[in-house]
Scaffold this motif. Structure first.
Motif, PDB file in Angstrom:
ATOM      1  N   LEU A 190       0.803  -1.229   0.000  1.00  0.00           N
ATOM      2  CA  LEU A 190       0.000   0.000   0.000  1.00  0.00           C
ATOM      3  C   LEU A 190       0.841   1.286   0.000  1.00  0.00           C
ATOM      4  N   PRO A 191       1.975   1.337   0.700  1.00  0.00           N
ATOM      5  CA  PRO A 191       2.759   2.584   0.685  1.00  0.00           C
ATOM      6  C   PRO A 191       3.268   2.984  -0.700  1.00  0.00           C
ATOM      7  N   PHE A 192       3.251   2.051  -1.643  1.00  0.00           N
ATOM      8  CA  PHE A 192       3.787   2.334  -2.976  1.00  0.00           C
ATOM      9  C   PHE A 192       2.688   2.605  -4.008  1.00  0.00           C
ATOM     10  N   LEU A 193       1.466   2.879  -3.533  1.00  0.00           N
ATOM     11  CA  LEU A 193       0.348   3.141  -4.458  1.00  0.00           C
ATOM     12  C   LEU A 193       0.621   4.349  -5.341  1.00  0.00           C
ATOM     13  N   ALA A 194       1.210   5.398  -4.788  1.00  0.00           N
ATOM     14  CA  ALA A 194       1.512   6.601  -5.576  1.00  0.00           C
ATOM     15  C   ALA A 194       2.524   6.292  -6.678  1.00  0.00           C
ATOM     16  N   LEU A 195       3.563   5.526  -6.358  1.00  0.00           N
ATOM     17  CA  LEU A 195       4.566   5.151  -7.365  1.00  0.00           C
ATOM     18  C   LEU A 195       3.940   4.278  -8.455  1.00  0.00           C
ATOM     19  N   ALA A 196       3.025   3.404  -8.055  1.00  0.00           N
ATOM     20  CA  ALA A 196       2.318   2.581  -9.038  1.00  0.00           C
ATOM     21  C   ALA A 196       1.515   3.459  -9.989  1.00  0.00           C
ATOM     22  N   GLY A 197       0.893   4.505  -9.455  1.00  0.00           N
ATOM     23  CA  GLY A 197       0.141   5.443 -10.295  1.00  0.00           C
ATOM     24  C   GLY A 197       1.037   6.161 -11.283  1.00  0.00           C
ATOM     25  N   LEU A 198       2.221   6.548 -10.838  1.00  0.00           N
ATOM     26  CA  LEU A 198       3.183   7.206 -11.740  1.00  0.00           C
ATOM     27  C   LEU A 198       3.577   6.272 -12.874  1.00  0.00           C
ATOM     28  N   LEU A 199       3.760   4.989 -12.557  1.00  0.00           N
ATOM     29  CA  LEU A 199       4.104   4.005 -13.593  1.00  0.00           C
ATOM     30  C   LEU A 199       2.976   3.870 -14.609  1.00  0.00           C
ATOM     31  N   ILE A 200       1.740   3.836 -14.128  1.00  0.00           N
ATOM     32  CA  ILE A 200       0.585   3.706 -15.029  1.00  0.00           C
ATOM     33  C   ILE A 200       0.489   4.913 -15.960  1.00  0.00           C
ATOM     34  N   VAL A 201       0.638   6.112 -15.407  1.00  0.00           N
ATOM     35  CA  VAL A 201       0.575   7.325 -16.230  1.00  0.00           C
ATOM     36  C   VAL A 201       1.703   7.328 -17.261  1.00  0.00           C
ATOM     37  N   PHE A 202       2.902   6.923 -16.839  1.00  0.00           N
ATOM     38  CA  PHE A 202       4.043   6.879 -17.764  1.00  0.00           C
ATOM     39  C   PHE A 202       3.765   5.921 -18.920  1.00  0.00           C
ATOM     40  N   ILE A 203       3.238   4.760 -18.624  1.00  0.00           N
ATOM     41  CA  ILE A 203       2.953   3.762 -19.665  1.00  0.00           C
ATOM     42  C   ILE A 203       1.951   4.309 -20.673  1.00  0.00           C
ATOM     43  N   TYR A 204       0.893   4.937 -20.167  1.00  0.00           N
ATOM     44  CA  TYR A 204      -0.124   5.472 -21.077  1.00  0.00           C
ATOM     45  C   TYR A 204       0.406   6.667 -21.866  1.00  0.00           C
ATOM     46  N   GLN A 205       1.212   7.501 -21.220  1.00  0.00           N
ATOM     47  CA  GLN A 205       1.786   8.658 -21.923  1.00  0.00           C
ATOM     48  C   GLN A 205       2.749   8.202 -23.014  1.00  0.00           C
ATOM     49  N   LYS A 206       3.501   7.139 -22.731  1.00  0.00           N
ATOM     50  CA  LYS A 206       4.545   6.678 -23.640  1.00  0.00           C
ATOM     51  C   LYS A 206       3.995   5.802 -24.764  1.00  0.00           C
ATOM     52  N   PHE A 207       3.080   4.899 -24.423  1.00  0.00           N
ATOM     53  CA  PHE A 207       2.639   3.894 -25.389  1.00  0.00           C
ATOM     54  C   PHE A 207       1.140   3.938 -25.697  1.00  0.00           C
ATOM     55  N   GLY A 208       0.361   4.625 -24.856  1.00  0.00           N
ATOM     56  CA  GLY A 208      -1.085   4.475 -24.946  1.00  0.00           C
ATOM     57  C   GLY A 208      -1.796   5.377 -25.916  1.00  0.00           C
ATOM     58  N   ARG A 209      -1.185   6.542 -26.221  1.00  0.00           N
ATOM     59  CA  ARG A 209      -1.896   7.530 -27.031  1.00  0.00           C
ATOM     60  C   ARG A 209      -3.250   7.823 -26.398  1.00  0.00           C
ATOM     61  N   ASP A 210      -4.346   7.505 -27.091  1.00  0.00           N
ATOM     62  CA  ASP A 210      -5.659   7.823 -26.526  1.00  0.00           C
ATOM     63  C   ASP A 210      -6.300   6.621 -25.836  1.00  0.00           C
ATOM     64  N   SER A 211      -5.515   5.569 -25.552  1.00  0.00           N
ATOM     65  CA  SER A 211      -6.061   4.378 -24.896  1.00  0.00           C
ATOM     66  C   SER A 211      -6.563   4.659 -23.499  1.00  0.00           C
TER      67      SER A 211
END
Length: 424
Positions: A68-89
């Motif tokens: 649970l303490p790493f939920l914020a870091l997990a969110g950053l990873l998700i945003v990075f993935i979508y910004q890098k590879f997701g386009r409008d996904s």
């Protein structure tokens, strides 16, 4: 006049000719075969996604303090993935609505791995979200892919709807409810009847295939006796109104919160980081992650005689909206099932009504109210809790549908005017 008459007669002759009839039969067979393919592929994908998700939730439950303490870091990873590879996904379900409404030409197949992986990450680190939206996106994307690759005329919308039905059915293994959900969710108050048979074939196939791969269906036996009298019907109606309000409020507040968060914290990295950090603390304080992930243990408690707190529905309500609005991934329907079940479990004793029955009614009705669907929640109730209770589900889901304020968790859903009979 004579020309029109002759054209009509010619059209009748063509429609009654053996060649025309054979072409219709061939088209039905072709659509059925494609629907089988969509259902099978979606069933496999749902099984993989669903089984891993359950393992992820079990693992997080055993290691809550470490994850649970790493939920914020997990969110950053998700945003990075979508910004890098997701386009409008990142639009998620809106992509399916846009495709049906001819606002986009295609749906990229990259949507599937992105939404699946990011949902696993969300659940692993304790975000409160669901899984239905992911499954429906998987199915819709597969259906769209099959339509584009086969090039069959007028198959785009039908195969996409069939894929949506398959996605829902493969995950929850409720094919009848899945069919009606896919047929009515795109346009409230209207059923896309042209997709009925392909959607049914795809849904049944997906449910069967995901079952072969070990994905099990939730069900509960309602060990409850009741007499249908005026008092019973009265409290059913009152409960139905409340279920409708809760579902409608969830959809309304969820839509507003997403806009507020995006307006207040425009940078998606800062948004998910700040809100994720706050959420990780809140989840930890509230009974060590009781509302993290799917929270299906709350449903088990409601139907298994466990402890359900009066505040459970409210905390799940708020934390799910905050999680998804911050930028984490997952569905809304499973949390809606949890919210409805726990709210029903709270109302039952207050009204002096059977707790398990009210929990089941809340399970179905809040889902229907929040998605602005009518028939699907009735069959959810029948398939999961027994068709002998269908009259109760019919009454409660109908009233909840009317009292949801015409709100929906899907902002691009085409709305019907439910109250035009009172217009002057």
């Amino acid at each position: 006049m004579n020309k029109v008459k002759s054209r009509l007669e010619l059209s009748k002759k063509l429609r009654s000719s053996p060649r025309y009839i054979l072409s219709i039969i061939w088209r039905v067979i072709l659509f059925a075969l494609c629907s089988l393919l969509i259902g099978a592929a979606t069933g496999v994908a749902d099984a993989i996604f669903g089984r891993v998700l359950l393992l992820v939730n079990d693992f997080r439950s055993e290691h809550t303090y470490y994850l649970l303490p790493f939920l914020a870091l997990a969110g950053l990873l998700i945003v990075f993935i979508y910004q890098k590879f997701g386009r409008d996904s990142s639009k998620g379900m809106n992509l399916l609505f846009e495709k049906v409404q001819h606002k986009r030409s295609t749906i990229g197949i990259r949507l599937i791995p992105l939404v699946v992986f990011s949902t696993w990450i969300t659940h692993l680190f304790g975000g409160s979200s669901g899984r239905e939206g992911v499954a429906v996106q998987i199915g819709g994307t597969i259906g769209n892919f099959v339509s584009e690759k086969t090039g069959i005329k007028k198959s785009g919308k039908i195969f996409l709807i069939s894929g949506m039905a398959a996605g829902f059915s493969g995950l929850f293994r409720t094919p009848i409810a899945a069919v009606f959900f896919a047929l009515e969710v795109l346009s409230a108050g209207k059923i896309e009847i042209s997709a009925l048979l392909p959607a049914l074939i795809a849904a049944l196939t997906a449910s069967y295939v995901s079952g072969l791969f070990g994905l099990k269906r939730f069900s509960a036996v309602l060990e409850t006796d009741f007499n249908i009298d005026f008092r019973f019907v009265l409290f059913l109606c009152i409960g139905a109104v409340l279920f409708g309000i809760v579902g409608g409020l969830f959809a309304y507040i969820y839509g507003k919160t997403k806009k507020w968060f995006a307006k207040w914290i425009k940078n998606p990295y800062i948004r998910v980081g700040v809100i994720g950090a706050i959420l990780s603390v809140v989840f930890m304080l509230l009974w060590n992650g009781r509302y993290s992930g799917l929270s299906t243990d709350l449903v088990s408690a409601a139907f298994g005689g466990g402890e359900v707190y009066p505040c459970d529905f409210a905390f799940k309500f708020i934390l799910t909206i905050a999680t998804l609005s911050a930028g984490y991934q997952g569905g809304e329907v499973t949390p809606l099932f949890i919210i409805g079940t726990t709210f029903g479990a709270m109302l039952g004793p207050i009204f002096g009504m059977p707790v398990m029955l009210f929990s089941a009614l809340g399970y179905a009705a809040v889902f229907g109210a929040a998605t602005n669907t009518l028939i699907a929640p009735m069959f959810i109730g029948g398939e999961l809790f027994g068709y002998q209770y269908l009259p109760c589900f019919f009454l409660v889901c109908s009233i909840a549908y009317v009292f949801n304020g015409n709100n929906s968790i899907y902002p691009l859903q085409i709305k019907a005017d439910k109250h035009n009979y009172i217009s002057i």
